[in-house]
Design a protein around this motif. Structure first.
Motif, short mmCIF file in Angstrom:
data_model
loop_
_atom_site.label_atom_id
_atom_site.label_comp_id
_atom_site.label_asym_id
_atom_site.label_seq_id
_atom_site.Cartn_x
_atom_site.Cartn_y
_atom_site.Cartn_z
N GLY A 1 -38.86 -39.21 37.12
CA GLY A 1 -38.55 -40.82 37.49
C GLY A 1 -37.47 -41.25 36.47
O GLY A 1 -37.03 -42.29 36.62
N HIS A 2 -36.99 -40.40 35.29
CA HIS A 2 -36.05 -40.84 34.67
C HIS A 2 -34.50 -40.37 35.04
O HIS A 2 -34.55 -39.32 35.87
CB HIS A 2 -35.99 -40.53 33.04
N VAL A 3 -33.58 -41.06 34.88
CA VAL A 3 -32.36 -40.57 35.31
C VAL A 3 -31.33 -40.31 33.70
O VAL A 3 -31.47 -41.24 32.97
CB VAL A 3 -31.29 -41.57 36.16
N PRO B 1 -25.84 -36.07 37.24
CA PRO B 1 -26.87 -36.86 36.81
C PRO B 1 -28.42 -35.89 36.83
O PRO B 1 -28.33 -34.97 37.86
CB PRO B 1 -27.13 -38.06 37.85
N TYR B 2 -29.16 -35.92 36.04
CA TYR B 2 -30.57 -35.51 36.02
C TYR B 2 -31.60 -36.60 36.52
O TYR B 2 -31.74 -37.58 35.90
CB TYR B 2 -30.91 -34.84 34.91
N ALA B 3 -32.29 -36.36 37.57
CA ALA B 3 -33.60 -36.99 37.81
C ALA B 3 -34.85 -36.20 37.41
O ALA B 3 -35.06 -35.37 37.87
CB ALA B 3 -33.43 -37.18 39.30
N ILE B 4 -35.57 -36.74 36.26
CA ILE B 4 -36.74 -36.00 35.69
C ILE B 4 -37.74 -36.97 35.53
O ILE B 4 -37.58 -37.99 34.90
CB ILE B 4 -36.39 -35.38 34.51
#
Lengths: 135, 719
Positions: free
Chosen positions: B407-409, B402-405
């Protein structure tokens, strides 16, 4: 803004070296985490990592990105990532939780593949915290 | 001589006096010419000797005209001393006047005067006069007084001429200096370094060169050219065309330059001007341009061009070691939706993260590049396929985390194709094509995985390409036919209508089964055109059937999502004259799976105007009951896989029973597809299915046969 992120992953470190390696990682991380305003807790059991990270959004994301670039993890699952009111691990620059077995058995994630992610979240973190304080 | 007072009257013979003057001028001139004409110490010495002797000649010629009433006695020692001292001092003067040091140069006239004086005074010391009353001063000789006046006037004249000469010389010098200054200012304005050499000696340089070298002008003047331009003598610097060279600055650092020479006359000798052009900026600009041309600015990874160059480079040696070079082509899965829904900035941020992760999954020496969009590639030296597969595993593993960018996943995946050189391609193009084919196979296998290139993949790919081409041609030429499989009422056994089934007969391939070409048509988007053609044909054919027989037509998910669907359906009904209630549209669950609301809205609009909608293939897929509650289907069609196993297979039988019950409760008719045996027919009848369709009733038939069957049945009923 303060955010909290909880993930689970499988460790690719051979079990015999896992303890020493984890201790080394934590020792190295503590200072850097304190500087970045990161607090949290790490649990290693049955070859699985369960880690809660809290801190400023950018720092949390940066740390998670480093974890996701780390080949010592496998099957990284993001369990929680949301703004947080306050820190559940205030004052801990990533502490190691010792009561793996007992604590893990109480967690909804401990049953391996296909564990539901939703029930995790804050209650888990609270459980982790409780596990620590009772130690 | 005039100052010498021997104590007797003195006079000077005119001829000798004038002769001495002429001799002096001629011989000193000759000496100077010698010194100028013969450069080097030898010429100066020779010139000095001649001039020194000239002075003696002048003196002794003059003495020949010395007229006294007495006898002259010469002391030979003094005479030799007089001539020797004169010559010596004149030589010294001659050398001094050519000296490099201005202070020494200034001594030259003094030395010459000393020489003259020494000759004279020592010469006079050599003379003693014994008065001789018998001797008379010859008439016509100049008296001392007269000569004194003449010499004084001549001296004044010489002085005046000298002053004029000095004045001219000063003017000339001033102009020369101004000229020189102007030249230097001019040179200092020049951007390139300029150097003036006299032979190998540096005699001038401009400010640009001072700055380039980090050295002061003074520290270089008079030094050898080799000090800053080692290995290239001034004579080897080309005239008219530049050559590359290296100069050394104050710190000893080499500076790449281009140099060119020009010969100029400065003063009396030829000099060489060398222009030195600093190449550092140009070279660094070129290097930067080269770098920019080879990196992907978004991720900082090598770009496609750079990758192609590396591939070409590494394929040479790799060809000699089988299986040593692996090319992994990697495409991100589900990247486009991120870009489309969260914007390009988020897409870019995601690509940067992906690049970082892929880099961490590669090993030392592996080359990771971004080929463009969401395409990456890795070039790796491997011992064998297993090593390449492990690498592909790691790449896919890190990419799908997963990518946390902001505040989005974000969750994406990656598919990879592996080709090994030289087995899967000896040239860059061939190897890349193999990797692409393997990547395609990985995607076909459901993405999120890798495939190692196999030769059959090429065959399959080529077959697919050929089929694709044929299919496009078939669409263009409307080569599709529609066949009909009749349906009957379970209770009465009477025909209720038929399902329209598309058939493709290819001249060479024969009949191509819908299970082969329909998925391809969906993938290529051709299904919309094919679907429209089938709908039109089916409506036209059904319009000739007896009332109220219906025709069921399949709608693909893509058709359902196309915005003009409702209008298109009613236009076709208008064209063919088929009443809306005689048309039934069949959709599958998957059509509603990715629905954003438009498909459902279209279904509602169609149903409101009398067209019936049925759920096809029910029981397979998700079979989520939520679809049945979200839309009031007119009919549910039980998938034939259950019918064919029933009634023997209790599981299938239970499912059939559950669906018929569900249909009855929801007020939806239930059709059983694929009924092939009498037992199946009885079972369905018993379970309350409303309609039957299958080989037991009729196989699919042509439009003519279907129409004939329906009319014949109607005639039988009427009779």
């Amino acid at each position: 803004m303060l955010h909290r992120l909880v993930y689970r992953s499988r460790s690719t470190i051979p079990p015999s070296e896992a303890e020493a390696e984890t201790a080394r990682i934590l020792a190295r991380a503590s200072g850097a985490n304190a500087k970045r305003g990161i607090t949290g807790a790490l649990l290693l059991a049955d070859g699985q990592f369960l880690q809660a990270i809290e801190g400023p959004l950018a720092e949390v994301e940066a740390l998670f990105e480093r974890i996701c670039s780390d080949l010592r993890h496998r099957d990284v699952q993001l369990l929680e990532f949301a703004p947080a009111e306050d820190r559940l691990f205030a004052g801990w620059a990533m502490e190691r939780i010792d009561h793996e077995d007992e604590l893990l058995s109480r967690l909804p994630l401990a049953d391996g593949e296909g564990a539901p992610a939703e029930p995790m979240l804050a209650p888990l973190a609270a459980q982790l915290a409780a596990g620590r304080t009772s130690a | 001589m005039l100052a010498y007072r021997p104590g007797v009257p003195v006079a000077f013979a005119l001829n000798a006096t004038v002769g001495s003057f002429v001799l002096a001028v001629l011989l000193v001139g000759k000496g100077s010419l010698l010194a100028i004409g013969l450069p080097g110490p030898a010429g100066r010495t020779l010139g000095g000797i001649v001039s020194g002797l000239a002075i003696s000649a002048m003196h002794y010629t003059g003495m020949a005209g010395y007229d006294v009433p007495g006898t002259l006695h010469w002391a030979p020692g003094w005479v030799i001393a007089s001539v020797g001292a004169g010559v010596l001092l004149t030589i010294l003067s001659s050398h001094a006047s050519w000296s490099r040091q201005p202070a020494v140069r200034r001594l030259a006239p003094t030395l010459l005067i000393l020489g003259v004086c020494a000759t004279h005074f020592l010469g006079m010391a050599a003379v003693s006069v014994t008065p001789d009353p018998l001797r008379q001063i010859r008439p016509g000789a100049l008296s001392v007084e007269t000569l004194l006046v003449l010499v004084t006037n001549a001296a004044l004249l010489v002085l005046a001429l000298g002053l004029v000469a000095v004045w001219v010389s000063v003017r000339f010098e001033r102009r020369r200096r101004a000229e020189e200054r102007r030249l230097r200012d001019f040179a200092d304005v020049a951007v390139e370094g300029l150097l003036i050499c006299d032979g190998e000696r540096i005699v001038g340089l401009n400010r640009s060169l001072e700055q380039m070298l980090g050295r002061r002008r003074e520290s270089l003047l008079g030094r050898s050219l080799a000090e800053i331009l080692p290995g290239i003598p001034a004579a080897d610097v080309p005239v008219g065309r530049e050559r590359d060279a290296t100069v050394t600055d104050a710190a000893g650092t080499p500076i790449p330059v281009r140099i060119v020479a020009q010969d100029i006359a400065l003063g009396e000798s030829a000099h060489r001007v060398i222009a030195i052009r600093d190449q550092r900026e140009r070279l660094s600009t070129e290097a930067e341009i080269r770098r920019l041309a080879h990196i992907d600015p978004l991720t900082g990874l090598p770009n496609r061009r750079s990758f192609a160059e590396s591939l070409a480079e590494r394929l040479g040696p790799a060809a000699r070691h089988p299986g040593r070079l692996a090319l992994i082509m990697l495409d991100l899965d589900r990247f486009k939706p991120v870009n489309d829904t969260l914007g390009h900035a988020m897409g870019d941020a995601l690509l940067r993260r992906v690049a970082g992760r892929l880099a961490s999954a590669t090993r030392e020496g592996d080359l990771l590049a971004r080929l463009g969009g969401d395409e990456f590639a890795v070039l790796a030296d491997v011992a064998g396929a297993a090593e390449a597969e492990a690498l592909a595993d790691r790449l896919i593993e890190v990419a799908r985390r997963p990518y946390a960018i902001d505040g989005h996943v974000l969750e994406i995946g990656a598919s990879a194709g592996i080709a090994l050189a030289p087995a899967d391609g000896r040239t860059p193009d061939a190897l890349a094509q193999s990797a692409d084919i393997a990547l395609y196979a990985a995607k076909e296998a459901g993405r999120g995985t890798w495939r190692l290139f196999e030769t059959e993949m090429t065959t399959r790919r080529q077959q697919r390409r050929a089929l694709e081409l044929d299919l496009r041609r078939a669409v263009a030429r409307a080569e599709f036919e529609v066949h009909y499989q009749p349906q009957i009422d379970t209770r009465t056994g009477a025909f209720t209508g038929a399902e329209a089934l598309v058939r493709w007969h290819h001249a060479e391939r024969g009949n191509v089964p819908p299970s082969v070409f329909i998925p391809l048509a969906e993938e290529l988007g051709l299904i919309v055109e094919i679907g429209e053609a089938v709908l039109r044909t089916a409506c036209r054919d059904a319009a000739s059937w007896p009332e109220p027989l219906t025709v069921a037509v399949n709608l693909s998910p893509l058709q359902l999502r196309s915005p003009g669907l409702v209008d298109q359906v009613f236009r076709i009904l208008g064209e063919t004259g088929l009443a809306p209630h005689r048309l039934e549209l069949e959709i599958t669950e998957s059509a509603l799976l990715q629905d954003d609301g438009t498909s459902l809205a279209a279904l509602v609009a169609l149903r409101e105007r009398g067209i019936r909608i049925s759920m096809d293939d029910f029981g397979t897929g998700y079979s989520s009951l939520s679809y049945l509650s979200r839309f009031p289907f007119d009919k549910i069609k039980i998938d034939q896989s259950f019918i064919q196993l029933a009634p023997e297979d209790s599981g299938s039988a239970s499912i059939v029973r559950a669906i018929t019950t569900l249909g009855a409760r929801l007020g939806m008719a239930v059709t059983a597809e694929g009924v092939e045996t009498e037992a199946q027919r009885r079972f369905m009848q018993q379970e309350g299915a409303d309609q039957l369709q299958g080989y037991l009733i009729s196989k699919p038939v042509t439009a003519e046969v279907a129409a004939a069957m329906f009319h014949a049945a109607r005639a039988r009923e009427a009779s």
